[in-house]
Motif scaffolding. Structure first.
Motif, short mmCIF file in Angstrom:
data_model
loop_
_atom_site.label_atom_id
_atom_site.label_comp_id
_atom_site.label_asym_id
_atom_site.label_seq_id
_atom_site.Cartn_x
_atom_site.Cartn_y
_atom_site.Cartn_z
N ASN A 1 18.14 -17.34 -45.20
CA ASN A 1 17.62 -16.33 -44.28
C ASN A 1 16.80 -16.99 -43.19
O ASN A 1 16.48 -18.18 -43.27
CB ASN A 1 16.76 -15.33 -45.06
CG ASN A 1 17.43 -14.83 -46.32
OD1 ASN A 1 18.54 -14.31 -46.27
ND2 ASN A 1 16.77 -14.99 -47.47
N VAL A 2 16.41 -16.20 -42.18
CA VAL A 2 15.64 -16.73 -41.05
C VAL A 2 14.42 -15.85 -40.81
O VAL A 2 14.51 -14.62 -40.85
CB VAL A 2 16.50 -16.76 -39.76
CG1 VAL A 2 15.69 -17.31 -38.58
CG2 VAL A 2 17.76 -17.58 -39.98
N LEU A 3 13.28 -16.49 -40.55
CA LEU A 3 12.07 -15.82 -40.09
C LEU A 3 11.78 -16.28 -38.67
O LEU A 3 11.73 -17.48 -38.40
CB LEU A 3 10.88 -16.15 -40.99
CG LEU A 3 9.52 -15.60 -40.56
CD1 LEU A 3 9.53 -14.07 -40.58
CD2 LEU A 3 8.40 -16.15 -41.43
N ASP A 4 11.57 -15.32 -37.76
CA ASP A 4 11.38 -15.66 -36.36
C ASP A 4 10.13 -14.99 -35.82
O ASP A 4 9.78 -13.87 -36.23
CB ASP A 4 12.60 -15.22 -35.54
CG ASP A 4 12.52 -15.66 -34.10
OD1 ASP A 4 12.36 -16.88 -33.86
OD2 ASP A 4 12.60 -14.81 -33.20
N LEU A 5 9.45 -15.65 -34.88
CA LEU A 5 8.23 -15.12 -34.29
C LEU A 5 8.40 -14.72 -32.82
O LEU A 5 7.42 -14.40 -32.16
CB LEU A 5 7.09 -16.15 -34.38
CG LEU A 5 6.31 -16.21 -35.69
CD1 LEU A 5 7.19 -16.64 -36.86
CD2 LEU A 5 5.12 -17.14 -35.55
N ALA A 6 9.63 -14.75 -32.32
CA ALA A 6 9.85 -14.50 -30.89
C ALA A 6 8.92 -15.36 -30.05
O ALA A 6 8.16 -14.86 -29.20
CB ALA A 6 9.68 -13.02 -30.55
N SER A 7 8.97 -16.66 -30.30
CA SER A 7 8.08 -17.60 -29.60
C SER A 7 8.42 -17.66 -28.11
O SER A 7 9.59 -17.76 -27.73
CB SER A 7 8.20 -18.99 -30.21
OG SER A 7 7.83 -18.97 -31.57
N ARG A 8 7.38 -17.59 -27.29
CA ARG A 8 7.58 -17.68 -25.84
C ARG A 8 7.63 -19.15 -25.44
O ARG A 8 6.71 -19.91 -25.72
CB ARG A 8 6.44 -16.97 -25.11
CG ARG A 8 6.60 -16.97 -23.59
CD ARG A 8 5.74 -15.89 -22.93
NE ARG A 8 4.32 -16.12 -23.10
CZ ARG A 8 3.58 -16.89 -22.29
NH1 ARG A 8 4.13 -17.50 -21.27
NH2 ARG A 8 2.28 -17.02 -22.52
N PRO A 9 8.70 -19.58 -24.80
CA PRO A 9 8.82 -20.99 -24.42
C PRO A 9 7.83 -21.37 -23.33
O PRO A 9 7.40 -20.50 -22.54
CB PRO A 9 10.26 -21.12 -23.95
CG PRO A 9 10.61 -19.75 -23.46
CD PRO A 9 9.87 -18.80 -24.35
N PHE A 10 7.48 -22.63 -23.26
CA PHE A 10 6.60 -23.10 -22.19
C PHE A 10 7.25 -22.80 -20.84
O PHE A 10 8.41 -23.12 -20.59
CB PHE A 10 6.36 -24.61 -22.32
CG PHE A 10 5.53 -25.17 -21.20
CD1 PHE A 10 4.16 -25.01 -21.20
CD2 PHE A 10 6.14 -25.85 -20.14
CE1 PHE A 10 3.39 -25.52 -20.16
CE2 PHE A 10 5.37 -26.36 -19.10
CZ PHE A 10 4.00 -26.19 -19.11
N GLY A 11 6.49 -22.12 -19.98
CA GLY A 11 7.00 -21.76 -18.66
C GLY A 11 7.87 -20.53 -18.66
O GLY A 11 8.37 -20.12 -17.61
#
Length: 344
Positions: A12-22
């Motif tokens: 399975n996958v856990l994701d945080l919707a990380s905002r990329p640099f820039g």
């Protein structure tokens, strides 16, 4: 090294919707959708999104909304929360939101529930608009209220017993309890719920918490035998230098957060140029010691060892890599080495 035990474990996958640099919040959400689509293609079973508030580098503050978008962009993979932080929300609202998701997407929806607010005290107050329900002692009753809205049966003495969740009643998703302590393990065991342990940030207590969960498990209408999952941070690539470059931004961001900040996304160049102190290096080494960060061979060994020592029934990959491409590469490596099974 692909043992029968690990080959049969759903991935399975856990994701945080990380905002990329820039990048923007829209980039973060698009990255989550792309990651979910790739996870589905690779045969992963579940894709969960976390709930965090007031963190500039993370865009997963509204799990139910994000789940709807991801489920709409995929076909088969189960989509859920890892988790909804129940102290932040009235149980009725959660029942209505996830009842609606079930109405939209049927039996693909999971509801992982957490006890911590996932934010600072002021933000928790702003979310709940009251200090009521924010205490640890309130959590079991909040769970019982939520189950009452999903399944019925709230006692006449409960002031909420006359309320019907629409959608909600009869529309229960698959419910998991999340935790990083023995307390959560005991609550999951007492209520007969599947239990997901946050090994990715609390790796020292995993085996003890899961053993406590199994030893105290009480069968329920939801689950007759204990069922557990561990979430592990995975960053992998064939090139060790790529692993280092993809790992350091998250480590530097976490250090700054531990120092009381709410850091913006960190670039790879900034992280590589940062001069970590001896104490910071020691902290990072301790934090990743029981995670799976390294080459494919190293990751396979670590994940296999963890599955054997924890006896977890499912494995969740929480990739802390700095870019979506690198997170996808980590999923590909784990699927190749541990054999993600195709979703039905």
């Amino acid at each position: 090294m692909n043992t029968a035990a690990t080959a049969s474990v759903p991935l399975n996958v856990l994701d945080l919707a990380s905002r990329p640099f820039g990048g923007s919040n829209a980039d973060a959400v698009r990255g989550s959708i792309r990651l979910a689509q790739e996870a589905e293609r690779l045969g992963y079973s579940r894709f969960w999104v976390a709930e965090h508030h007031g963190m500039p580098a993370i865009a997963s503050s509204a799990p139910a909304v994000l789940i709807a978008g991801i489920a709409a962009a995929t076909d088969r993979i189960r989509v859920g929360s890892g988790g909804v932080m129940l102290p932040n929300h009235a149980p009725l609202v959660v029942a209505e939101q996830f009842g609606t998701l079930r109405a939209l997407y049927g039996d693909r929806i999971d509801l992982g529930i957490g006890r911590a607010p996932g934010t600072d005290g002021a933000t928790a107050m702003a979310l709940r608009r009251s200090a009521e329900g924010l205490g640890v002692e309130d959590f079991p009753q909040q769970l019982l209220d939520l189950f009452g809205f999903f399944y019925g049966g709230l006692s006449d003495s409960n002031p909420l017993h006359s309320i019907t969740a629409v959608p909600g009643l009869g529309d229960a998703p698959q419910v998991w309890l999340l935790g990083s302590s023995g307390y959560s393990a005991q609550v999951a065991a007492a209520l007969g719920l599947p239990f997901a342990f946050a090994h990715h940030f609390a790796g020292e207590n995993t085996e003890a918490a899961l053993e406590l969960y199994r030893s105290r498990f009480t069968p329920s209408d939801i689950l007759t035998e204990p069922h557990s999952m561990i979430a592990v941070n995975v960053i992998s690539d064939d090139d060790p230098e790529v692993v280092r470059a993809q790992s350091l931004p998250g480590q530097l961001s976490f250090l700054r957060m531990r120092q009381g900040g709410k850091p913006q996304p960190v670039s790879i160049d900034e992280a590589l140029a940062h001069e970590f102190t001896a104490l910071e290096k020691e902290f990072i080494e301790a934090r990743v010691a029981r995670q799976a960060v390294g080459t494919p061979d190293e990751v396979e060994v670590r994940l296999t060892s963890l599955l054997q020592s924890t006896r977890a029934d499912e494995l969740m990959i929480a990739s802390g890599a700095a870019t979506v491409d690198a997170r996808i590469r980590s999923l590909q490596i784990v699927a190749d080495r541990l054999g993600a099974r195709a979703t039905a």
